[in-house]
Scaffold this active site. Structure first.
Site, mmCIF file in Angstrom:
data_model
loop_
_atom_site.group_PDB
_atom_site.id
_atom_site.type_symbol
_atom_site.label_atom_id
_atom_site.label_comp_id
_atom_site.label_asym_id
_atom_site.label_seq_id
_atom_site.Cartn_x
_atom_site.Cartn_y
_atom_site.Cartn_z
ATOM 1 N N HIS A 1 -9.113 -21.747 0.754
ATOM 2 C CA HIS A 1 -7.729 -21.869 1.238
ATOM 3 C C HIS A 1 -7.701 -21.836 2.769
ATOM 4 O O HIS A 1 -6.845 -21.192 3.387
ATOM 5 C CB HIS A 1 -6.826 -20.768 0.661
ATOM 6 C CG HIS A 1 -5.407 -21.235 0.493
ATOM 7 N ND1 HIS A 1 -4.670 -21.021 -0.644
ATOM 8 C CD2 HIS A 1 -4.610 -21.941 1.340
ATOM 9 C CE1 HIS A 1 -3.462 -21.549 -0.483
ATOM 10 N NE2 HIS A 1 -3.411 -22.125 0.712
ATOM 11 N N ARG B 1 -1.621 -26.120 -4.175
ATOM 12 C CA ARG B 1 -1.592 -24.798 -4.809
ATOM 13 C C ARG B 1 -2.440 -24.812 -6.079
ATOM 14 O O ARG B 1 -2.410 -25.783 -6.844
ATOM 15 C CB ARG B 1 -0.150 -24.414 -5.175
ATOM 16 C CG ARG B 1 0.689 -23.964 -3.983
ATOM 17 C CD ARG B 1 0.211 -22.626 -3.404
ATOM 18 N NE ARG B 1 0.956 -22.200 -2.228
ATOM 19 C CZ ARG B 1 0.663 -22.473 -0.967
ATOM 20 N NH1 ARG B 1 -0.397 -23.223 -0.686
ATOM 21 N NH2 ARG B 1 1.392 -22.003 0.017
ATOM 22 N N ASP C 1 -9.103 -26.728 -2.163
ATOM 23 C CA ASP C 1 -8.907 -25.668 -1.162
ATOM 24 C C ASP C 1 -8.127 -24.510 -1.790
ATOM 25 O O ASP C 1 -7.838 -23.529 -1.129
ATOM 26 C CB ASP C 1 -8.133 -26.231 0.040
ATOM 27 C CG ASP C 1 -8.092 -25.258 1.211
ATOM 28 O OD1 ASP C 1 -9.158 -24.750 1.597
ATOM 29 O OD2 ASP C 1 -6.989 -25.002 1.736
ATOM 30 N N GLU D 1 -7.111 -17.371 -7.139
ATOM 31 C CA GLU D 1 -7.879 -17.214 -5.899
ATOM 32 C C GLU D 1 -7.709 -15.855 -5.214
ATOM 33 O O GLU D 1 -8.557 -15.455 -4.417
ATOM 34 C CB GLU D 1 -7.511 -18.326 -4.909
ATOM 35 C CG GLU D 1 -6.107 -18.205 -4.320
ATOM 36 C CD GLU D 1 -5.723 -19.407 -3.468
ATOM 37 O OE1 GLU D 1 -5.978 -20.541 -3.891
ATOM 38 O OE2 GLU D 1 -5.166 -19.194 -2.391
HETATM 39 P P1 NAD Z 1 6.896 -30.796 2.108
HETATM 40 O O1 NAD Z 1 8.025 -29.936 1.645
HETATM 41 O O2 NAD Z 1 7.010 -31.505 3.414
HETATM 42 O O3 NAD Z 1 6.561 -31.876 0.980
HETATM 43 C C1 NAD Z 1 6.501 -31.596 -0.384
HETATM 44 C C2 NAD Z 1 6.892 -32.860 -1.135
HETATM 45 O O4 NAD Z 1 6.702 -32.632 -2.523
HETATM 46 C C3 NAD Z 1 8.382 -33.238 -0.948
HETATM 47 O O5 NAD Z 1 8.459 -34.596 -0.546
HETATM 48 C C4 NAD Z 1 8.979 -33.016 -2.335
HETATM 49 O O6 NAD Z 1 10.026 -33.935 -2.632
HETATM 50 C C5 NAD Z 1 7.787 -33.232 -3.218
HETATM 51 N N1 NAD Z 1 7.859 -32.608 -4.538
HETATM 52 C C6 NAD Z 1 8.292 -31.380 -4.862
HETATM 53 N N2 NAD Z 1 8.131 -31.160 -6.170
HETATM 54 C C7 NAD Z 1 7.566 -32.278 -6.701
HETATM 55 C C8 NAD Z 1 7.162 -32.672 -7.993
HETATM 56 N N3 NAD Z 1 7.275 -31.822 -9.040
HETATM 57 N N4 NAD Z 1 6.615 -33.901 -8.153
HETATM 58 C C9 NAD Z 1 6.491 -34.735 -7.099
HETATM 59 N N5 NAD Z 1 6.882 -34.431 -5.840
HETATM 60 C C10 NAD Z 1 7.402 -33.215 -5.651
HETATM 61 O O7 NAD Z 1 5.638 -29.838 2.079
HETATM 62 P P2 NAD Z 1 4.255 -30.040 2.889
HETATM 63 O O8 NAD Z 1 4.381 -29.365 4.214
HETATM 64 O O9 NAD Z 1 3.827 -31.454 2.816
HETATM 65 O O10 NAD Z 1 3.301 -29.141 2.002
HETATM 66 C C11 NAD Z 1 2.939 -29.536 0.673
HETATM 67 C C12 NAD Z 1 2.221 -28.383 -0.014
HETATM 68 O O11 NAD Z 1 0.967 -28.132 0.628
HETATM 69 C C13 NAD Z 1 2.957 -27.046 0.129
HETATM 70 O O12 NAD Z 1 3.939 -26.897 -0.845
HETATM 71 C C14 NAD Z 1 1.862 -26.053 -0.052
HETATM 72 O O13 NAD Z 1 1.727 -25.759 -1.438
HETATM 73 C C15 NAD Z 1 0.602 -26.783 0.420
HETATM 74 N N6 NAD Z 1 0.011 -26.228 1.659
HETATM 75 C C16 NAD Z 1 -1.315 -25.916 1.635
HETATM 76 C C17 NAD Z 1 -1.939 -25.402 2.774
HETATM 77 C C18 NAD Z 1 -3.425 -25.071 2.770
HETATM 78 O O14 NAD Z 1 -3.897 -24.427 3.707
HETATM 79 N N7 NAD Z 1 -4.176 -25.512 1.782
HETATM 80 C C19 NAD Z 1 -1.172 -25.207 3.941
HETATM 81 C C20 NAD Z 1 0.172 -25.553 3.936
HETATM 82 C C21 NAD Z 1 0.764 -26.063 2.792
#
Ligand code: NAD
Length: 331
Positions: free
Chosen positions: A295, A234, A258, A263
């Site tokens: 994105h 994000r 990304d 954005e």
């Molecule tokens: P997920 O919930 O499986 O994993 C997120 C991890 O972050 C968890 O293990 C959690 O414990 C950890 N976490 C939360 N807050 C934290 C902090 N302050 N410090 C350290 N660790 C922390 O989520 P995911 O499916 O792996 O997705 C991760 C992120 O990717 C999403 O939150 C989203 O922002 C982003 N995303 C981006 C796209 C894209 O197209 N660019 C698509 C999907 C998701």
């Protein structure tokens, strides 16, 4: 059973048709987004499927209730554009698609890092200007590098698998540790320790209040000189002005992004006839050691198929059973 699906793009249609054929459910696909002007099209349907960045306003949920619709399924993860109070008041059940393809995001992040390490944007620029010499654009090798993975959820773990396949060393940080990675001894206790040890920092955490601008001037100062930054999570996780300063001081050698904190209005828009008016973004975009995608990391055929078909599965379950494995509890 009749479902209406809003905001359906051409690339989603084949997956929707495939699902309809398998499930024998009537689905009406409309290209318009769900808003006050289009909600009336849902009258007579049993459930609604949607995906959009545009906010879902409270009146939509009052109308759903009036139409006897109590099953609303998102084709994405985030519920930040859904008004919780209106959903609860109108007794609407909501589902999302929590993971459509972690590999899609992880693969693009590694692809772009490799391009940065081998100076692909520099070589393209030079060769487009007739200069086919090597120097000074000598590359780096991923197998020699230590990667700091912040957030070891679904996407972070998919990225770790790929990096390890290339022979890179991993240092990880997460507030909730994954037992397997813990056993492998990959975690450090603090972000500062991670910043000091790694050649690449890659972000895979959700955007929360307590991690707004987690990569700020102080964080960059704790990193090694010549570090690479990847943000496929994000935009608000990075203080963009601090990143620009870190480029200018030589602290950061390259970044692949990304997401960008401002954005909305820039990404997924055709800017041919309307130049981008954001000087911070334009400064970033002009740099050949910055690789930006709009994105679009999620945007692959397998991911789009999952977004459409899992959302329809969820909606069918909500209508039939009043519950779904991917139901979201809004507080
Ligand atoms: P997920 O919930 O499986 O994993 C997120 C991890 O972050 C968890 O293990 C959690 O414990 C950890 N976490 C939360 N807050 C934290 C902090 N302050 N410090 C350290 N660790 C922390 O989520 P995911 O499916 O792996 O997705 C991760 C992120 O990717 C999403 O939150 C989203 O922002 C982003 N995303 C981006 C796209 C894209 O197209 N660019 C698509 C999907 C998701």
């Amino acid at each position: 059973m009749k479902i209406i699906a809003y905001g359906i793009r051409d690339d989603e249609e084949p997956y929707l048709d495939e699902w309809v054929e398998k499930n024998n459910v009537e689905v009406t696909a409309v290209s318009e987004l769900l808003d006050s002007t289009t909600i009336d099209q849902a009258e007579g349907f049993d459930g609604i499927v949607a995906y959009q960045q545009k906010p879902y306003t409270s009146d939509l949920f009052e109308k759903m209730n009036k139409f006897g619709i109590h099953s609303f399924s998102l084709r994405n993860v985030g519920v930040d554009n859904v008004p919780a109070e209106a959903v609860i008041q109108n007794k609407i059940k909501i589902s999302n698609v929590p993971a459509y393809s972690p590999s899609a995001i992880a693969e693009l992040s590694v692809t772009q890092l490799l391009a940065l390490l081998r100076k692909i944007p520099e070589f393209e620029y030079k060769m487009n200007h007739g200069d086919f010499r090597w120097e000074p654009d000598i590359g780096l090798e991923l197998n020699q590098m230590t990667i700091g993975v912040i957030g070891t959820g679904r996407i972070g773990r998919a990225a770790i698998d790929i990096f390890q396949g290339f022979g890179a060393k991993i240092v990880a940080y997460d507030v909730f540790r994954n037992p397997e990675l813990e056993k492998a001894g990959l975690y450090v206790d603090t972000l500062e320790e991670l910043y000091q040890k790694v050649d690449v920092v890659t972000l895979h955490v959700p955007a929360l209040k307590d991690n707004y601008h987690m990569l700020d001037e102080k964080a960059f100062n704790q990193m090694k000189d010549g570090v690479f930054i990847l943000n496929y999570a994000r935009g608000t996780l990075i203080d963009t002005q601090a990143l620009l300063n870190a480029f200018d001081s030589g602290k950061v050698a390259g970044a692949a992004l990304d997401t960008y904190e401002n954005e909305v209005g820039i990404f997924d828009v055709d800017h041919k006839d309307q130049p981008i008016q954001d000087p911070v973004f334009n400064n970033l975009f002009a740099r050949r050691n910055v690789m930006i995608t709009p994105h679009s990391a999620f945007y692959t055929r397998p991911a789009v198929k999952n977004m459409v078909q899992i959302a329809l599965d969820n909606n069918k379950a909500l209508i039939e059973k009043g519950s779904s494995a991917n139901e979201v509890e809004l507080a």
